[in-house]
Design a protein around this motif. Structure first.
Motif, PDB file in Angstrom:
ATOM      1  N   PHE A 132       1.851  17.389  19.199  1.00  0.00           N
ATOM      2  CA  PHE A 132       1.459  17.907  20.512  1.00  0.00           C
ATOM      3  C   PHE A 132       1.112  19.378  20.319  1.00  0.00           C
ATOM      4  CE2 PHE A 132       4.829  20.616  22.505  1.00  0.00           C
ATOM      5  CZ  PHE A 132       5.695  20.665  21.423  1.00  0.00           C
ATOM      6  N   ASP A 133       0.519  19.991  21.324  1.00  0.00           N
ATOM      7  CA  ASP A 133       0.066  21.374  21.218  1.00  0.00           C
ATOM      8  C   ASP A 133       1.076  22.300  21.910  1.00  0.00           C
ATOM      9  OD1 ASP A 133      -1.145  23.838  21.478  1.00  0.00           O
ATOM     10  OD2 ASP A 133      -3.107  23.020  21.991  1.00  0.00           O
ATOM     11  N   PRO A 134       1.913  22.987  21.122  1.00  0.00           N
ATOM     12  CA  PRO A 134       2.948  23.839  21.725  1.00  0.00           C
ATOM     13  C   PRO A 134       2.356  24.969  22.572  1.00  0.00           C
ATOM     14  CG  PRO A 134       3.276  23.642  19.341  1.00  0.00           C
ATOM     15  CD  PRO A 134       1.953  23.016  19.657  1.00  0.00           C
ATOM     16  N   ASP A 135       1.197  25.496  22.157  1.00  0.00           N
ATOM     17  CA  ASP A 135       0.582  26.587  22.927  1.00  0.00           C
ATOM     18  C   ASP A 135       0.111  26.085  24.282  1.00  0.00           C
ATOM     19  OD1 ASP A 135       1.002  28.367  20.859  1.00  0.00           O
ATOM     20  OD2 ASP A 135      -0.921  27.885  19.911  1.00  0.00           O
ATOM     21  N   ALA A 136      -0.444  24.862  24.282  1.00  0.00           N
ATOM     22  CA  ALA A 136      -0.871  24.272  25.557  1.00  0.00           C
ATOM     23  C   ALA A 136       0.349  24.055  26.458  1.00  0.00           C
ATOM     24  CB  ALA A 136      -1.601  22.959  25.311  1.00  0.00           C
ATOM     25  N   ALA A 137       1.459  23.588  25.868  1.00  0.00           N
ATOM     26  CA  ALA A 137       2.676  23.376  26.660  1.00  0.00           C
ATOM     27  C   ALA A 137       3.193  24.707  27.212  1.00  0.00           C
ATOM     28  CB  ALA A 137       3.748  22.715  25.794  1.00  0.00           C
ATOM     29  N   ARG A 138       3.121  25.739  26.400  1.00  0.00           N
ATOM     30  CA  ARG A 138       3.571  27.069  26.846  1.00  0.00           C
ATOM     31  C   ARG A 138       2.760  27.535  28.050  1.00  0.00           C
ATOM     32  NH1 ARG A 138       6.397  30.753  24.559  1.00  0.00           N
ATOM     33  NH2 ARG A 138       6.325  29.946  22.450  1.00  0.00           N
ATOM     34  N   ARG A 139       1.421  27.396  27.938  1.00  0.00           N
ATOM     35  CA  ARG A 139       0.535  27.817  29.030  1.00  0.00           C
ATOM     36  C   ARG A 139       0.770  26.962  30.274  1.00  0.00           C
ATOM     37  NH1 ARG A 139      -3.270  27.792  24.912  1.00  0.00           N
ATOM     38  NH2 ARG A 139      -4.097  25.786  25.580  1.00  0.00           N
ATOM     39  N   GLU A 140       0.850  25.662  30.059  1.00  0.00           N
ATOM     40  CA  GLU A 140       0.926  24.702  31.166  1.00  0.00           C
ATOM     41  C   GLU A 140       2.179  24.910  32.024  1.00  0.00           C
ATOM     42  OE1 GLU A 140      -0.865  22.109  33.333  1.00  0.00           O
ATOM     43  OE2 GLU A 140      -1.747  22.422  31.356  1.00  0.00           O
ATOM     44  N   PHE A 141       3.304  25.254  31.329  1.00  0.00           N
ATOM     45  CA  PHE A 141       4.586  25.325  32.044  1.00  0.00           C
ATOM     46  C   PHE A 141       5.175  26.735  32.071  1.00  0.00           C
ATOM     47  CE2 PHE A 141       4.110  20.924  30.597  1.00  0.00           C
ATOM     48  CZ  PHE A 141       4.252  20.260  31.803  1.00  0.00           C
ATOM     49  N   ALA A 142       4.370  27.732  31.714  1.00  0.00           N
ATOM     50  CA  ALA A 142       4.808  29.129  31.737  1.00  0.00           C
ATOM     51  C   ALA A 142       6.122  29.308  30.970  1.00  0.00           C
ATOM     52  CB  ALA A 142       4.958  29.621  33.182  1.00  0.00           C
ATOM     53  N   VAL A 143       6.143  28.740  29.756  1.00  0.00           N
ATOM     54  CA  VAL A 143       7.333  28.882  28.890  1.00  0.00           C
ATOM     55  C   VAL A 143       7.373  30.327  28.384  1.00  0.00           C
ATOM     56  CG1 VAL A 143       8.411  28.102  26.736  1.00  0.00           C
ATOM     57  CG2 VAL A 143       7.206  26.451  28.211  1.00  0.00           C
ATOM     58  N   PRO A 144       8.515  31.008  28.508  1.00  0.00           N
ATOM     59  CA  PRO A 144       8.575  32.423  28.100  1.00  0.00           C
ATOM     60  C   PRO A 144       8.435  32.600  26.582  1.00  0.00           C
ATOM     61  CG  PRO A 144      10.733  31.646  28.855  1.00  0.00           C
ATOM     62  CD  PRO A 144       9.767  30.537  29.106  1.00  0.00           C
ATOM     63  N   ASP A 145       8.134  33.839  26.156  1.00  0.00           N
ATOM     64  CA  ASP A 145       7.823  34.115  24.744  1.00  0.00           C
ATOM     65  C   ASP A 145       8.971  33.784  23.806  1.00  0.00           C
ATOM     66  OD1 ASP A 145       5.358  34.952  25.456  1.00  0.00           O
ATOM     67  OD2 ASP A 145       5.817  37.110  25.359  1.00  0.00           O
ATOM     68  N   ASP A 146      10.220  33.950  24.266  1.00  0.00           N
ATOM     69  CA  ASP A 146      11.355  33.733  23.362  1.00  0.00           C
ATOM     70  C   ASP A 146      11.823  32.270  23.351  1.00  0.00           C
ATOM     71  OD1 ASP A 146      12.368  33.690  25.871  1.00  0.00           O
ATOM     72  OD2 ASP A 146      13.942  35.194  25.527  1.00  0.00           O
ATOM     73  N   ALA A 147      11.031  31.397  23.912  1.00  0.00           N
ATOM     74  CA  ALA A 147      11.334  29.960  23.890  1.00  0.00           C
ATOM     75  C   ALA A 147      10.155  29.237  23.235  1.00  0.00           C
ATOM     76  CB  ALA A 147      11.550  29.442  25.304  1.00  0.00           C
ATOM     77  N   VAL A 148      10.454  28.237  22.412  1.00  0.00           N
ATOM     78  CA  VAL A 148       9.417  27.578  21.624  1.00  0.00           C
ATOM     79  C   VAL A 148       9.377  26.074  21.918  1.00  0.00           C
ATOM     80  CG1 VAL A 148       8.584  27.138  19.270  1.00  0.00           C
ATOM     81  CG2 VAL A 148       9.846  29.244  19.770  1.00  0.00           C
ATOM     82  N   PRO A 149       8.297  25.584  22.523  1.00  0.00           N
ATOM     83  CA  PRO A 149       8.145  24.130  22.669  1.00  0.00           C
ATOM     84  C   PRO A 149       8.088  23.509  21.272  1.00  0.00           C
ATOM     85  CG  PRO A 149       6.547  25.312  24.028  1.00  0.00           C
ATOM     86  CD  PRO A 149       7.148  26.315  23.094  1.00  0.00           C
ATOM     87  N   ARG A 150       9.023  22.654  20.940  1.00  0.00           N
ATOM     88  CA  ARG A 150       9.180  22.247  19.532  1.00  0.00           C
ATOM     89  C   ARG A 150       8.813  20.798  19.279  1.00  0.00           C
ATOM     90  NH1 ARG A 150       8.044  23.202  15.578  1.00  0.00           N
ATOM     91  NH2 ARG A 150       9.157  23.829  13.742  1.00  0.00           N
ATOM     92  N   VAL A 151       9.139  19.909  20.251  1.00  0.00           N
ATOM     93  CA  VAL A 151       8.849  18.486  20.038  1.00  0.00           C
ATOM     94  C   VAL A 151       8.688  17.808  21.408  1.00  0.00           C
ATOM     95  CG1 VAL A 151      11.253  17.665  19.949  1.00  0.00           C
ATOM     96  CG2 VAL A 151       9.549  16.543  18.539  1.00  0.00           C
ATOM     97  N   ALA A 152       7.767  16.865  21.467  1.00  0.00           N
ATOM     98  CA  ALA A 152       7.632  16.042  22.681  1.00  0.00           C
ATOM     99  C   ALA A 152       8.406  14.747  22.454  1.00  0.00           C
ATOM    100  CB  ALA A 152       6.163  15.762  22.961  1.00  0.00           C
ATOM    101  N   ILE A 153       8.859  14.132  23.532  1.00  0.00           N
ATOM    102  CA  ILE A 153       9.649  12.896  23.412  1.00  0.00           C
ATOM    103  C   ILE A 153       9.154  11.898  24.456  1.00  0.00           C
ATOM    104  CG2 ILE A 153      11.961  11.871  23.380  1.00  0.00           C
ATOM    105  CD1 ILE A 153      13.089  14.748  23.054  1.00  0.00           C
ATOM    106  N   ALA A 154       8.773  10.716  23.969  1.00  0.00           N
ATOM    107  CA  ALA A 154       8.419   9.621  24.874  1.00  0.00           C
ATOM    108  C   ALA A 154       9.657   8.760  25.067  1.00  0.00           C
ATOM    109  CB  ALA A 154       7.291   8.786  24.264  1.00  0.00           C
TER     110      ALA A 154
END
Ligand SMILES: Cc1cc2nc3c(=O)[nH]c(=O)nc-3n(C[C@H](O)[C@H](O)[C@H](O)COP(=O)(O)O)c2cc1C
Length: 196
Positions: A132-154
């Motif tokens: 998955f695209d962590p940068d897209a997830a960051r933008r989409e959900f306004a994830v702050p800089d010190d948090a890292v979208p790491r894995v998606a789970i179905a």
């Protein structure tokens, strides 16, 4: 379809039964009560100094969050994960008031395994995805800089492999699960000397 762990001794039932199916029932529901249980399981995972680095974004099929998470997945993962009853993104918190959180990724992994095992206990399955695209997830959900979208789970209700359509994907779903032999996995006395 079951693909139990082929272990040399009987294991705890949830461990034996967990695997990562892609064939999911597009009509199968994952309730908020079930998601609560999965996230409670994840919340109670151990972490370095109880720093609790795991956070989750959660959407159920049909809601806005689900659609936006689905949009961050690779095309390959979208091709099967759209049938999930819920999609999550596991986010790693990297800093707290004391500075960098040690072993944050380890903590996120432990939380993820708790979540996956609780899914089995709920009659569901969970399938983790690095695709998955962590940068897209960051933008989409306004994830702050010190948090890292790491894995998606179905998370979903398992279905027969044929729902995947393409024969190649059906074969892969049916393929046996493999692991290193225990002799190459646990050592005693010296590195490389099999413990079992
Ligand atoms: C961090 C991580 C990332 C993964 N990424 C993907 C992925 O993007 N797509 C996918 O179909 N499976 C993915 N998987 C599933 C693995 O391929 C699977 O767990 C592994 O082959 C072992 O199979 P099992 O879980 O059925 O025992 C991922 C698993 C983990 C733990």
């Amino acid at each position: 379809m079951r693909k139990p762990a082929n272990s040399s001794v009987p294991l705890a039932d949830l461990i034996t039964r967990r695997w990562s199916p892609r064939a999911l029932d597009e009509t199968g529901e994952v309730s908020w009560d079930q998601l609560r249980a999965l996230l409670e399981a994840a919340r109670w995972a151990p972490s370095f100094g109880n720093t609790q680095p795991a956070r989750y974004l959660v959407g159920r099929r049909g809601d806005d969050t689900f659609t936006r998470i689905l949009g961050t997945l690779t095309k390959r993962n979208q091709s099967w994960a759209h049938r999930a009853g819920a999609l999550l993104i596991a986010v790693m918190i990297t800093r707290n008031e004391k500075g960098e959180i040690p072993y944050a990724e380890y903590g996120l992994g432990l939380a993820g395994q708790n979540l996956a095992l609780q899914a089995i206990a709920e009659g569901l399955v969970a399938h983790q995805m690095a695709g998955f695209d962590p940068d897209a997830a960051r933008r989409e959900f306004a994830v702050p800089d010190d948090a890292v979208p790491r894995v998606a789970i179905a998370v979903g209700v398992q279905a027969e492999p044929e729902v995947l359509g393409e024969e190649r994907d059906v074969q892969r779903e049916r393929a046996p699960r493999r692991r290193l032999p225990l002799a190459e996995f646990a050592y005693t006395g010296a590195w490389g000397r099999a413990a079992f």
